[in-house]
Write a protein that holds these residues in place. Structure first.
Motif, PDB file in Angstrom:
ATOM      1  N   LEU A 192       0.914  -1.313   0.200  1.00  0.00           N
ATOM      2  CA  LEU A 192      -0.180   0.061  -0.134  1.00  0.00           C
ATOM      3  C   LEU A 192       1.127   1.130  -0.227  1.00  0.00           C
ATOM      4  N   GLN A 193       1.912   1.398   1.218  1.00  0.00           N
ATOM      5  CA  GLN A 193       2.808   2.489   0.537  1.00  0.00           C
ATOM      6  C   GLN A 193       3.270   2.503  -0.815  1.00  0.00           C
ATOM      7  N   ALA A 194       3.259   1.843  -1.611  1.00  0.00           N
ATOM      8  CA  ALA A 194       3.971   1.704  -2.470  1.00  0.00           C
ATOM      9  C   ALA A 194       3.755   2.141  -3.792  1.00  0.00           C
ATOM     10  N   VAL A 195       2.173   1.760  -3.612  1.00  0.00           N
ATOM     11  CA  VAL A 195       0.867   2.503  -4.187  1.00  0.00           C
ATOM     12  C   VAL A 195       0.836   3.892  -3.811  1.00  0.00           C
ATOM     13  N   LEU A 196       0.530   4.233  -2.303  1.00  0.00           N
ATOM     14  CA  LEU A 196       0.565   5.788  -2.338  1.00  0.00           C
ATOM     15  C   LEU A 196       1.890   6.495  -2.752  1.00  0.00           C
ATOM     16  N   ASN A 197       2.771   6.058  -2.846  1.00  0.00           N
ATOM     17  CA  ASN A 197       4.639   7.054  -3.667  1.00  0.00           C
ATOM     18  C   ASN A 197       4.095   6.615  -4.723  1.00  0.00           C
ATOM     19  N   LEU A 198       3.618   5.837  -5.689  1.00  0.00           N
ATOM     20  CA  LEU A 198       3.749   5.604  -6.762  1.00  0.00           C
ATOM     21  C   LEU A 198       3.438   6.674  -7.389  1.00  0.00           C
ATOM     22  N   ARG A 199       1.762   6.698  -6.589  1.00  0.00           N
ATOM     23  CA  ARG A 199       0.409   7.887  -7.245  1.00  0.00           C
ATOM     24  C   ARG A 199       1.482   9.147  -6.827  1.00  0.00           C
ATOM     25  N   LEU A 200       2.069   9.422  -5.738  1.00  0.00           N
ATOM     26  CA  LEU A 200       2.602  11.031  -5.652  1.00  0.00           C
ATOM     27  C   LEU A 200       3.734  11.403  -6.514  1.00  0.00           C
ATOM     28  N   ALA A 201       4.823  10.107  -7.006  1.00  0.00           N
ATOM     29  CA  ALA A 201       5.110  10.555  -7.253  1.00  0.00           C
ATOM     30  C   ALA A 201       5.208  11.066  -9.103  1.00  0.00           C
ATOM     31  N   ARG A 202       4.129  10.671  -9.624  1.00  0.00           N
ATOM     32  CA  ARG A 202       2.959  10.722 -10.977  1.00  0.00           C
ATOM     33  C   ARG A 202       2.474  12.819 -10.100  1.00  0.00           C
ATOM     34  N   ILE A 203       2.020  13.000  -9.294  1.00  0.00           N
ATOM     35  CA  ILE A 203       1.645  14.351  -9.194  1.00  0.00           C
ATOM     36  C   ILE A 203       3.016  15.084  -9.511  1.00  0.00           C
ATOM     37  N   GLN A 204       4.407  14.956  -8.265  1.00  0.00           N
ATOM     38  CA  GLN A 204       4.814  15.029  -8.202  1.00  0.00           C
ATOM     39  C   GLN A 204       5.742  15.530 -10.036  1.00  0.00           C
ATOM     40  N   LEU A 205       5.604  14.642 -10.676  1.00  0.00           N
ATOM     41  CA  LEU A 205       5.774  14.891 -12.130  1.00  0.00           C
ATOM     42  C   LEU A 205       4.948  16.059 -13.038  1.00  0.00           C
ATOM     43  N   GLN A 206       3.930  15.785 -12.531  1.00  0.00           N
ATOM     44  CA  GLN A 206       3.549  16.736 -12.996  1.00  0.00           C
ATOM     45  C   GLN A 206       3.323  18.419 -13.024  1.00  0.00           C
ATOM     46  N   GLN A 207       3.246  18.058 -11.062  1.00  0.00           N
ATOM     47  CA  GLN A 207       3.903  19.530 -10.395  1.00  0.00           C
ATOM     48  C   GLN A 207       5.248  20.252 -11.301  1.00  0.00           C
ATOM     49  N   LYS A 208       6.344  18.951 -11.570  1.00  0.00           N
ATOM     50  CA  LYS A 208       7.730  19.867 -12.644  1.00  0.00           C
ATOM     51  C   LYS A 208       8.286  19.807 -11.582  1.00  0.00           C
ATOM     52  N   GLN A 209       8.686  18.323 -10.840  1.00  0.00           N
ATOM     53  CA  GLN A 209       9.434  18.773  -9.480  1.00  0.00           C
ATOM     54  C   GLN A 209      10.070  17.136  -9.510  1.00  0.00           C
ATOM     55  N   PRO A 210      11.124  16.746 -10.288  1.00  0.00           N
ATOM     56  CA  PRO A 210      12.146  15.880 -11.089  1.00  0.00           C
ATOM     57  C   PRO A 210      11.973  15.192  -9.807  1.00  0.00           C
ATOM     58  N   ASP A 211      12.799  16.289  -8.880  1.00  0.00           N
ATOM     59  CA  ASP A 211      14.208  15.812  -7.934  1.00  0.00           C
ATOM     60  C   ASP A 211      12.767  15.408  -6.874  1.00  0.00           C
ATOM     61  N   ALA A 212      11.687  15.378  -6.778  1.00  0.00           N
ATOM     62  CA  ALA A 212      11.088  15.404  -5.622  1.00  0.00           C
ATOM     63  C   ALA A 212      10.333  14.059  -6.090  1.00  0.00           C
ATOM     64  N   VAL A 213      10.370  13.646  -7.129  1.00  0.00           N
ATOM     65  CA  VAL A 213      10.007  12.523  -7.619  1.00  0.00           C
ATOM     66  C   VAL A 213      10.790  11.328  -8.069  1.00  0.00           C
ATOM     67  N   LEU A 214      12.332  11.731  -8.325  1.00  0.00           N
ATOM     68  CA  LEU A 214      12.947  10.648  -7.751  1.00  0.00           C
ATOM     69  C   LEU A 214      13.395  10.060  -6.617  1.00  0.00           C
ATOM     70  N   LYS A 215      12.876  11.156  -5.493  1.00  0.00           N
ATOM     71  CA  LYS A 215      13.053  10.854  -3.196  1.00  0.00           C
ATOM     72  C   LYS A 215      12.541  10.254  -3.515  1.00  0.00           C
ATOM     73  N   THR A 216      11.075  10.281  -3.806  1.00  0.00           N
ATOM     74  CA  THR A 216       9.943   9.593  -3.699  1.00  0.00           C
ATOM     75  C   THR A 216       9.706   8.160  -4.064  1.00  0.00           C
ATOM     76  N   LEU A 217      10.218   7.705  -5.482  1.00  0.00           N
ATOM     77  CA  LEU A 217      10.794   6.821  -6.281  1.00  0.00           C
ATOM     78  C   LEU A 217      11.681   5.916  -5.194  1.00  0.00           C
ATOM     79  N   ASP A 218      12.809   6.322  -4.475  1.00  0.00           N
ATOM     80  CA  ASP A 218      13.497   5.206  -3.626  1.00  0.00           C
ATOM     81  C   ASP A 218      12.714   4.782  -2.844  1.00  0.00           C
ATOM     82  N   ALA A 219      11.585   5.616  -1.852  1.00  0.00           N
ATOM     83  CA  ALA A 219      11.239   4.855  -1.319  1.00  0.00           C
ATOM     84  C   ALA A 219      10.267   3.569  -0.946  1.00  0.00           C
ATOM     85  N   ILE A 220       9.993   3.354  -2.374  1.00  0.00           N
ATOM     86  CA  ILE A 220       9.239   2.188  -2.638  1.00  0.00           C
ATOM     87  C   ILE A 220      10.389   0.866  -2.695  1.00  0.00           C
TER      88      ILE A 220
END
Length: 206
Positions: free
Chosen positions: A123-151
């Protein structure tokens, strides 16, 4: 083009698991604690509470309608007041409606709240993936990479590679994007996802 099927299947499976095994989970928490009388009382109480929380979750989730703010408010309140799997699932549901309304900041905050409510790795993986996709839409690539590292978990390799490649490409790192997507193709991914990643690689410059 985005692929959500694997994430949605995981969410549906998790919902089904907790709906069917709520009693067993409640019992498992307190094995070995207390005398038989206390055990029976506690088990009965937890079983009732689990059923009530599950029923309330089903109610607020089923009523969600992005065009009706009051249903979002009710579901968000449920998520905030339940630091458990049901609260995390409600956060997923609410975040999706916020995305539908293009309220990305609220969606991201709701997902981050859901991450604090559950210790279930899938469930944490799903939450983080959804969060990473939103951060991508928000043009926050560094935040995306950090979020993905937590999965954690090999089962997410291809989907992580997809989002990671998009984040790296948005930073101008075509080589990094190619390496990420290549890793996804080499993983145990579905044919459709591999084909999509290959198409993205084919469209890279150079």
């Amino acid at each position: 083009m985005e692929v959500y099927s694997n994430e949605n299947e995981q969410v549906d499976a998790l919902k089904g698991f907790f709906a069917q095994n709520g009693k067993a989970l409640a019992i498992g928490v307190i094995i070995g604690i207390g005398a038989l009388a206390g055990w029976r009382y506690w088990s009965s109480h937890q079983d009732t509470s689990s059923r009530e929380v599950s029923a309330t979750y089903q109610q607020v989730s089923g009523a969600l309608d992005a065009s009706k703010p009051e249903t979002l408010t009710a579901a968000a309140k449920f998520a905030d007041s339940n630091s458990n799997t049901y609260g995390a699932l409600a956060s997923l549901d609410v975040a999706k409606r916020y995305v539908d309304n293009n309220e990305l900041d609220k969606a991201a905050a709701q997902l981050q709240s859901g991450l604090k409510a559950t210790k279930d790795a899938n469930l944490q993986a799903v939450l983080n993936l959804r969060l990473a996709r939103i951060q991508l839409q928000q043009k926050q690539p560094d935040a995306v990479l950090k979020t993905l590292d937590a999965i954690k978990g090999d089962g997410w390799t291809a989907i992580i590679a997809d989002v990671r490649g998009e984040a790296l490409l948005s930073k101008g790192d075509s080589k990094g994007a190619r390496e990420a997507w290549s890793k996804g193709i080499a993983s145990n991914a579905s044919p459709a996802l591999k084909e999509m990643l290959q198409m993205k690689m084919n469209n890279l410059p150079g």
